[in-house]
Design a protein around this motif. Structure first.
Motif, PDB file in Angstrom:
ATOM      1  N   ASN A 195      39.670  32.635  40.470  1.00 27.70           N
ATOM      2  CA  ASN A 195      39.659  33.789  39.210  1.00 27.70           C
ATOM      3  C   ASN A 195      39.590  33.382  37.909  1.00 27.70           C
ATOM      4  N   GLY A 196      39.277  32.193  37.481  1.00 28.57           N
ATOM      5  CA  GLY A 196      39.346  31.724  36.269  1.00 28.57           C
ATOM      6  C   GLY A 196      38.133  32.017  35.768  1.00 28.57           C
ATOM      7  N   TYR A 197      37.824  31.848  34.388  1.00 29.81           N
ATOM      8  CA  TYR A 197      36.592  31.961  33.629  1.00 29.81           C
ATOM      9  C   TYR A 197      35.627  30.719  33.899  1.00 29.81           C
ATOM     10  N   ARG A 198      34.633  30.921  34.826  1.00 33.41           N
ATOM     11  CA  ARG A 198      33.923  29.645  35.309  1.00 33.41           C
ATOM     12  C   ARG A 198      32.881  29.406  34.339  1.00 33.41           C
ATOM     13  N   GLY A 199      32.539  30.102  33.444  1.00 33.89           N
ATOM     14  CA  GLY A 199      31.103  29.949  32.753  1.00 33.89           C
ATOM     15  C   GLY A 199      31.149  28.695  31.776  1.00 33.89           C
ATOM     16  N   LYS A 238      43.771  35.332  45.148  1.00 36.68           N
ATOM     17  CA  LYS A 238      43.238  34.449  43.770  1.00 36.68           C
ATOM     18  C   LYS A 238      43.980  34.776  42.501  1.00 36.68           C
ATOM     19  N   ASP A 239      44.439  36.139  42.730  1.00 42.05           N
ATOM     20  CA  ASP A 239      45.411  36.588  41.501  1.00 42.05           C
ATOM     21  C   ASP A 239      46.698  35.898  41.548  1.00 42.05           C
ATOM     22  N   GLN A 240      47.284  36.000  42.626  1.00 34.48           N
ATOM     23  CA  GLN A 240      48.535  35.051  42.704  1.00 34.48           C
ATOM     24  C   GLN A 240      48.403  33.813  42.151  1.00 34.48           C
TER      25      GLN A 240
END
Length: 587
Positions: A195-199, A238-240
RNA sequence: GCGCCCGUAGCUCAGCUGGAUAGAGCAGCGGAUUUCUAAUCCGCCGGUCGGGGGUUCGAGUCCCUCCGGGCGCACCA
């Protein structure tokens, strides 16, 4: 020009004996351009609309109104037609004199006074600073900027604002993402959260951070990961997981966390600001969400909550603080302070809108994506409960953009347009085509953006069609000068009466429509009207170009025609300017 | 299930908040340049305005209903 007829009708209505029109205030003259030249230049259906209240036959009433219209040298004749229309036929002199007005007013031609100095705040884009703007944001930027330009041109005092969501969980996720990339650069090995910013855009932010702070923010991967719950890939939530990563980052970094957070924010915001500036979209203020909690009195959020409380519209339940929104037409009550003490996003929203009112703005225009429509009733309810007029908030909702390449839809993932950036689009088709096409359709219509068409330098590309008209005019004026027959403005203005060819009249009618388009576009918040108008104006010019030569031997005719196309050019410049599209001298 | 938006020519869309014979562009067909940029112009073809009811002098536009498509209905942002 329409104004002239409106005034004639309004004056006539005012002169009629009391009671002729029934009771009540004087009606809107309701003057419109006719669709069919057989019906003259302008028409009004006011007699038909008033017939019932006046208990009169529409045609008979129309006759009385016509009889009361003051004679005017610019009106060739009036007639009553059909069920009770009043048609106005103008003289060529009416259009000719308008061309003089165009050249006289220059870039000011078309500006109106309907806004009467009232103030409005136009908030638009307001994308989270967690990544680059994508193609959908581009439509918001183009739409918002053009609506703001239209309102300003119609006499409003316009403030353009971008609400920066620089607080909250999404920003924490960005900070965590930046930090993890930074740790990778330091040589640590650790998995990246689902859920991280993977860009890829996160990596340069991390690199900047490392260039500035070296290894000062480095912590061993083992410490970072110790005891974290499973991520999605490992069968967890993924949020946890991401929340646990954020908590761990705060814990291990201490005062270092805000450094990472601010680095992410600063770099993303700079990217967005640069992108929009290059796109010709500027703001008077970038309003920080963080600032909503600042201030000696606790800031706008506390002020908003105090107002709600003082007005008795707040209650406590299950540990949370609720706003009784149902009392103001919302479908359910809303939490403003969560059981854990955090203020909700909704609390920020109403606080922000209260702040807009407190800053003195009469009309709050908030441009949102179509997926936000649930939001309007809530915020209106909030405004009403705080004692502010709910109808001051107006929310045009912009529909999604779908990219096409020729006949094929460009795959963009679950959320439309999300993975194609505005930068990429601008690089591919250019700012002019992008701004033009973005506002070509009504905002509440989903937009198909065809990359191939936008890039094509041909006649089926509407951007070039319009720009070409401008370039052609520039070219004619240049050639005239080169041949030693430069446009003599005074002679042109003196000889406007020479302009009587059908193509010339048609062009003059179109040129003189611009102030009406500005007003209508502003009133309806409808930039697409400008695009349609530009097409029609360009069409009228091209037809004129094909029908007659401009650089002719007879000086009177020549200068009159050059005055006409100079006026057309001026309006092309003004209208393209409202759209933020350039008017090239040559193509 | 409830709410909002959309449905108009083969395609993409306008339609000025209820007005006259529903309009553009693209596509298709046919024409136009010894002349200022043919990135242009002129003409033709093309419609049960999603279906059905209603309101009135008049409905693509307003109301009801059904059909089809999109988007929302959080102590997320």
């Amino acid at each position: 020009m329409k104004n002239l007829v409106e005034n004639l009708v309004a004056d006539a209505l005012a002169v009629l004996p009391a009671g002729t029109l029934g009771d009540g205030a004087l009606p809107d003259p309701g003057v419109e351009r006719t669709r069919d030249a057989q019906h003259g230049d302008f028409a009004t259906g006011v007699a038909m609309r008033l017939a019932k209240a006046a208990r009169a036959n529409p045609r008979a009433l129309a006759a009385r109104i016509v009889a009361a219209v003051q004679p005017n040298p610019l009106v060739a004749k009036t007639e009553i037609a059909g069920p009770g229309f009043i048609n106005f036929f103008l003289t060529p002199a009416a259009w000719q004199s308008e061309m003089a007005r165009v050249l006289d007013a220059g870039e000011r031609y078309g500006r109106g006074t309907a806004g009467a100095g009232r103030s409005t705040i136009v908030e638009f884009v307001s994308a989270n600073p967690t990544g680059p703007l994508h193609v959908g944001h581009g439509r918001h930027a183009a739409f918002g900027a053009t609506v703001a330009n239209l309102l300003a041109a119609d006499g409003w005092r316009v403030h353009r604002e971008y609400y920066v969501n620089d607080a909250g969980r999404q920003m924490d996720i960005l900070a965590a993402s930046v930090w993890l990339r930074y740790l990778e650069l330091c040589g640590e090995t650790l998995p990246f959260p689902a859920n991280g910013y993977r860009g890829d855009y996160v990596r340069p932010v991390a690199a900047n951070l490392r260039a500035r702070y070296g290894d000062a923010l480095r912590r061993p991967a083992a410490e970072v990961l110790a005891g974290l719950p499973a991520d999605e890939a490992a069968g967890g939530d993924k949020d946890q997981f991401i929340d646990a990563v954020i908590a761990r980052a705060r814990q291990l970094l201490g005062d270092g966390f805000p450094i990472v957070f601010d680095a992410g924010l600063a770099d993303m915001l700079a990217d967005i600001q640069g992108d929009l500036a290059e796109f010709g979209v500027t703001f008077d203020r970038w309003y920080s969400e963080q600032a909503l909690g600042d201030g000696r009195d606790g800031g706008p959020i506390d002020r908003a909550l105090r107002r709600l409380r003082a007005n008795g519209h707040v209650f406590e339940q299950e540990g949370a603080t609720w706003f009784r929104a149902t009392l103001f037409g919302d479908e359910k009550d809303r939490v403003v302070v969560r059981a854990n003490g955090q203020k909700t996003y909704f609390a920020s929203d109403i606080a922000y809108h209260l702040d807009k009112r407190e800053r003195g703005f009469e009309l709050l225009l908030t441009i949102l994506g179509a997926d936000h429509h649930g939001y309007v009733a809530r915020v209106r309810a909030g405004l009403a409960a705080m004692g502010e007029p709910p109808e001051s908030l107006e929310v045009p909702m912009v529909q999604f953009v779908t990219l096409w390449k020729g006949g094929e839809k460009v795959a963009m993932g679950k959320r439309e347009a999300q993975f194609v950036t505005l930068r990429d689009l601008r690089a591919e088709v250019g700012n002019d085509a992008a701004r033009f096409i973005y506002v070509m359709r009504s905002h509440d219509q989903a937009l198909d953006f065809d990359l191939e068409l936008a890039r094509k330098q041909s006649n089926d590309n509407p951007v070039y069609y319009v720009q070409y008209a401008h370039a052609r005019i520039a070219s004619v004026l240049k050639q005239a000068a080169e041949r030693g027959l430069p446009f003599d403005r005074a002679a042109g203005l003196a000889g406007l009466a020479m302009l009587a060819e059908p193509a010339e009249i048609a062009l003059m009618r179109e040129v003189s429509r611009w102030p009406e388009v500005v007003h209508q576009g502003a009133e309806q918040r409808a930039p697409h009207l400008v695009v349609h108008y530009l097409r029609e104006l360009a069409q009228a010019f091209h037809a004129c170009y094909a029908a007659l030569p401009f650089i002719v031997d007879d000086a009177h005719t020549r200068n009159a025609r050059l005055a006409l196309i100079a006026a057309a050019r001026q309006v092309l410049v003004n209208a393209l300017g409202i759209l933020g599209v350039s008017a090239p001298e040559s193509m």
